[in-house]
Scaffold this motif. Sequence first.
Motif, short mmCIF file in Angstrom:
data_model
loop_
_atom_site.label_atom_id
_atom_site.label_comp_id
_atom_site.label_asym_id
_atom_site.label_seq_id
_atom_site.Cartn_x
_atom_site.Cartn_y
_atom_site.Cartn_z
N ASN A 49 4.95 1.41 2.20
CA ASN A 49 5.72 1.57 0.96
C ASN A 49 5.10 0.77 -0.18
N ASP A 50 4.61 -0.43 0.12
CA ASP A 50 3.96 -1.24 -0.90
C ASP A 50 2.69 -0.55 -1.42
N LEU A 51 1.90 0.00 -0.51
CA LEU A 51 0.68 0.71 -0.92
C LEU A 51 1.01 1.94 -1.75
N LYS A 52 2.04 2.68 -1.33
CA LYS A 52 2.44 3.86 -2.09
C LYS A 52 2.89 3.47 -3.49
N ALA A 53 3.62 2.37 -3.60
CA ALA A 53 4.09 1.90 -4.90
C ALA A 53 2.90 1.50 -5.77
N GLU A 54 1.92 0.84 -5.17
CA GLU A 54 0.73 0.45 -5.92
C GLU A 54 -0.03 1.67 -6.45
N MET A 55 0.00 2.74 -5.68
CA MET A 55 -0.73 3.94 -6.07
C MET A 55 0.12 4.86 -6.95
#
Length: 81
Positions: A49-55
């Motif tokens: 979820n953190d990676l998706k938010a960053e992207m």
Amino acid sequence: MDGHNLEDSKQSTADMSVFQSRFQTMSESIITKIDEMGDRINELEQSINDLKAEMGMEGSPSPLAPPKQKSDGANQEDDSA
């Protein structure tokens, strides 16, 4: 013969106690490992979820469930049913 049966009974009780102790230890070990696995899965989900938010992909669907692609119309289903 009664003495022999009494010894068998005591041995059986001792064997059962050892078995119960081992079973309890194994059960606790399994439960601990399951809990640790659950924690790791939660951490992995949070990282994703953190990676998706960053992207900037917070609203995009999960890669495990890709959206249905409509083809030439021959295989389209009516979703209103």
